[in-house]
Design an enzyme around this catalytic site. Structure first.
Site, mmCIF file in Angstrom:
data_model
loop_
_atom_site.group_PDB
_atom_site.id
_atom_site.type_symbol
_atom_site.label_atom_id
_atom_site.label_comp_id
_atom_site.label_asym_id
_atom_site.label_seq_id
_atom_site.Cartn_x
_atom_site.Cartn_y
_atom_site.Cartn_z
ATOM 1 N N HIS A 60 0.818 -1.220 0.000
ATOM 2 C CA HIS A 60 0.000 0.000 0.000
ATOM 3 C C HIS A 60 0.849 1.266 0.000
ATOM 4 O O HIS A 60 2.062 1.216 0.162
ATOM 5 C CB HIS A 60 -0.956 -0.005 1.194
ATOM 6 C CG HIS A 60 -0.283 -0.040 2.527
ATOM 7 N ND1 HIS A 60 0.255 1.067 3.127
ATOM 8 C CD2 HIS A 60 -0.058 -1.075 3.387
ATOM 9 C CE1 HIS A 60 0.772 0.738 4.300
ATOM 10 N NE2 HIS A 60 0.597 -0.562 4.476
ATOM 11 N N CYS A 95 3.134 -5.251 6.452
ATOM 12 C CA CYS A 95 2.746 -4.751 5.137
ATOM 13 C C CYS A 95 3.961 -4.192 4.409
ATOM 14 O O CYS A 95 4.988 -3.887 5.003
ATOM 15 C CB CYS A 95 1.689 -3.656 5.265
ATOM 16 S SG CYS A 95 0.062 -4.280 5.702
#
Length: 173
Positions: free
Chosen positions: A130, A148
């Site tokens: 992201h 992440c």
């Protein structure tokens, strides 16, 4: 005297151009890259803190990323199972334990949403590739996340437009 003025003007203009040039819009570049994976595969190198989108013929697009901090990084295979524009974010339980002040939900498009402007969710629990917030941009190139893969917003937009749901992802130490 005219030659001197022209030379001085050229010199001064050159200095002004150097100091007023905008920084690069992103950290991505096309590089030589040999990998035993099909073209279109995303390869995340935890050690290098780089993400490669393989193009085939010994080339890839290389992006600088933030990876999982010690004890939070993952390795192995995954697939992109979702593509999201301006995703909302709910802090996972392990993030909430470390940051109890966080709200239950940060709406998509909010300047303090750590997902940034795009997210590629993976078929692993609570893991995504992201974007980031303006204040977290300096974390790119470090081990800073809860697992992440964090990218500059301009780079996740580029990657987002190049991949599809089902794209293979491999993270290597």
């Amino acid at each position: 005297m005219t030659q001197f003025r022209a030379a001085a003007a050229s010199f001064i203009f050159g200095i002004v151009a150097v100091f007023t040039s905008a920084p690069a819009a992103s950290a991505r570049q096309t590089v030589a890259y040999e990998a035993d994976v099909p073209p279109g595969t995303i390869v995340i190198s935890q050690r290098e803190r780089r993400l490669y989108l393989t193009l085939g013929e010994g080339r890839a697009i290389r992006y600088s990323v933030a990876v999982g901090r010690s004890g939070k990084a993952w390795s192995g295979w995954a697939r992109v199972n979702g593509k999201h524009v301006n995703p909302a974010w709910s802090p996972p339980e392990m993030v909430r334990r470390d940051n109890p002040h966080l709200p239950d939900l940060i709406p998509g498009g909010s300047p303090n949403n750590p997902m940034g402007v795009r997210a590629l969710t993976l078929d692993r629990t609570e893991i995504a590739i992201h974007g980031t917030t303006q204040s977290m941009r300096r974390s790119i190139g470090t081990a800073a996340s809860y697992g992440c893969i964090r990218m500059l917003n301009e780079d996740i937009v580029d990657l987002f437009d190049r991949v599809r749901v089902g794209t293979q992802v491999v993270a290597i130490p």
